[in-house]
Design a protein around this motif. Structure first.
Motif, PDB file in Angstrom:
ATOM      1  N   THR A 141      -8.275  -0.102   2.256  1.00  0.00           N
ATOM      2  CA  THR A 141      -7.636  -0.600   3.469  1.00  0.00           C
ATOM      3  C   THR A 141      -8.292  -0.001   4.703  1.00  0.00           C
ATOM      4  OG1 THR A 141      -5.541  -0.761   2.284  1.00  0.00           O
ATOM      5  CG2 THR A 141      -5.427  -0.757   4.678  1.00  0.00           C
ATOM      6  N   TYR A 142      -8.478  -0.836   5.720  1.00  0.00           N
ATOM      7  CA  TYR A 142      -9.019  -0.408   7.012  1.00  0.00           C
ATOM      8  C   TYR A 142      -8.046  -0.781   8.115  1.00  0.00           C
ATOM      9  CZ  TYR A 142     -13.571   0.145   4.787  1.00  0.00           C
ATOM     10  OH  TYR A 142     -14.611   0.541   3.981  1.00  0.00           O
ATOM     11  N   ASP A 143      -8.037  -0.004   9.191  1.00  0.00           N
ATOM     12  CA  ASP A 143      -7.311  -0.333  10.414  1.00  0.00           C
ATOM     13  C   ASP A 143      -8.300  -0.369  11.566  1.00  0.00           C
ATOM     14  OD1 ASP A 143      -4.802  -0.435   9.259  1.00  0.00           O
ATOM     15  OD2 ASP A 143      -4.283   1.632   9.778  1.00  0.00           O
ATOM     16  N   MET A 144      -8.236  -1.405  12.373  1.00  0.00           N
ATOM     17  CA  MET A 144      -9.096  -1.532  13.548  1.00  0.00           C
ATOM     18  C   MET A 144      -8.206  -1.600  14.786  1.00  0.00           C
ATOM     19  SD  MET A 144     -11.725  -4.591  14.649  1.00  0.00           S
ATOM     20  CE  MET A 144     -12.856  -4.334  13.290  1.00  0.00           C
ATOM     21  N   ARG A 145      -8.620  -0.881  15.807  1.00  0.00           N
ATOM     22  CA  ARG A 145      -7.867  -0.940  17.065  1.00  0.00           C
ATOM     23  C   ARG A 145      -8.221  -2.213  17.824  1.00  0.00           C
ATOM     24  NH1 ARG A 145      -6.545   4.717  19.375  1.00  0.00           N
ATOM     25  NH2 ARG A 145      -6.725   5.979  17.505  1.00  0.00           N
ATOM     26  N   PRO A 146      -7.239  -2.798  18.487  1.00  0.00           N
ATOM     27  CA  PRO A 146      -7.530  -3.985  19.305  1.00  0.00           C
ATOM     28  C   PRO A 146      -8.466  -3.623  20.464  1.00  0.00           C
ATOM     29  CG  PRO A 146      -5.168  -3.712  18.978  1.00  0.00           C
ATOM     30  CD  PRO A 146      -5.825  -2.480  18.467  1.00  0.00           C
ATOM     31  N   ALA A 147      -9.309  -4.577  20.833  1.00  0.00           N
ATOM     32  CA  ALA A 147     -10.187  -4.384  21.993  1.00  0.00           C
ATOM     33  C   ALA A 147      -9.368  -4.490  23.265  1.00  0.00           C
ATOM     34  CB  ALA A 147     -11.293  -5.428  21.996  1.00  0.00           C
ATOM     35  N   LEU A 148      -9.651  -3.631  24.179  1.00  0.00           N
ATOM     36  CA  LEU A 148      -8.967  -3.670  25.482  1.00  0.00           C
ATOM     37  C   LEU A 148      -9.944  -4.134  26.530  1.00  0.00           C
ATOM     38  CD1 LEU A 148      -7.039  -0.283  25.246  1.00  0.00           C
ATOM     39  CD2 LEU A 148      -6.200  -2.576  24.713  1.00  0.00           C
ATOM     40  N   ILE A 182       0.866  -1.180   0.000  1.00  0.00           N
ATOM     41  CA  ILE A 182       0.000   0.000   0.000  1.00  0.00           C
ATOM     42  C   ILE A 182       0.900   1.227   0.000  1.00  0.00           C
ATOM     43  CG2 ILE A 182      -1.923  -1.131   1.172  1.00  0.00           C
ATOM     44  CD1 ILE A 182      -1.078   0.314   3.758  1.00  0.00           C
ATOM     45  N   THR A 183       0.344   2.330  -0.411  1.00  0.00           N
ATOM     46  CA  THR A 183       1.040   3.605  -0.300  1.00  0.00           C
ATOM     47  C   THR A 183      -0.004   4.693  -0.083  1.00  0.00           C
ATOM     48  OG1 THR A 183       2.783   4.998  -1.244  1.00  0.00           O
ATOM     49  CG2 THR A 183       1.056   4.233  -2.761  1.00  0.00           C
ATOM     50  N   ALA A 184       0.455   5.835   0.310  1.00  0.00           N
ATOM     51  CA  ALA A 184      -0.450   6.972   0.497  1.00  0.00           C
ATOM     52  C   ALA A 184      -0.973   7.429  -0.862  1.00  0.00           C
ATOM     53  CB  ALA A 184       0.274   8.111   1.201  1.00  0.00           C
ATOM     54  N   ALA A 185      -2.244   7.784  -0.903  1.00  0.00           N
ATOM     55  CA  ALA A 185      -2.862   8.226  -2.159  1.00  0.00           C
ATOM     56  C   ALA A 185      -2.148   9.432  -2.757  1.00  0.00           C
ATOM     57  CB  ALA A 185      -4.338   8.541  -1.922  1.00  0.00           C
ATOM     58  N   ASP A 186      -1.568  10.287  -1.912  1.00  0.00           N
ATOM     59  CA  ASP A 186      -0.907  11.496  -2.410  1.00  0.00           C
ATOM     60  C   ASP A 186       0.597  11.311  -2.663  1.00  0.00           C
ATOM     61  OD1 ASP A 186      -0.035  11.343   0.215  1.00  0.00           O
ATOM     62  OD2 ASP A 186      -0.572  13.411   0.723  1.00  0.00           O
TER      63      ASP A 186
END
Length: 149
Positions: A141-148, A118-122
């Motif tokens: 692409t998505y990023d999800m934070r881990p559950a705490l 992946i790369t930044a769109a800009d």
């Protein structure tokens, strides 16, 4: 220019380049992150391979960090290009292209079915190189934070 895997002697040059990579993406200056990543790359931990481009004076002028991943949908494996960066004074000389070509060759030797990144769109300058070497995908692409707990 020569493309090869990292050696212990590359640590200083590699670290300087990796700091430049992190600064380009506005990541905080973090010596621990640089040292940890070097440790992983230089020791092959987490399925990582570090490639470097070296000039005639044996100075590291580019880096590519790749890791293996399973592709369950195709019952195959791939190489994921986590990081690719070229020294400012070596840009426009084919360093990134040479690193990408070696990544493709490595994938071929290992029987991997894809090299993905992946790369930044800009990141238009890098995308010009990437568009000559690969095909952009329609995936988001998505990023999800881990559950705490």
């Amino acid at each position: 220019m020569q493309i090869r895997t990292v050696t212990p002697a590359d640590e200083s040059d590699w670290s300087d380049l990796y700091r430049g990579y992190r600064a380009f993406y506005a990541l905080p200056d973090d010596d621990t992150a640089v040292l940890t990543t070097w440790s992983w790359v230089s020791r092959g931990e987490h399925g990582l391979t570090g490639l470097v481009a070296v000039d005639d004076a044996q100075r590291v002028i580019g880096l590519a960090n790749l890791r293996r991943f399973a592709r369950p949908s195709s019952a195959s494996t791939g190489l994921y290009l986590d990081d690719l960066f070229t020294a400012a004074d070596a840009r426009g000389q084919g360093v990134a292209t040479a690193l990408l070509q070696e990544a493709a060759a490595l994938a071929g030797r290992e029987g991997a079915t894809v090299v993905r990144w992946i790369t930044a769109a800009d990141n238009s300058r890098a995308r010009q190189v990437y568009d000559r070497s690969a095909v952009a995908t329609p995936w988001v692409t998505y990023d999800m934070r881990p559950a705490l707990d």
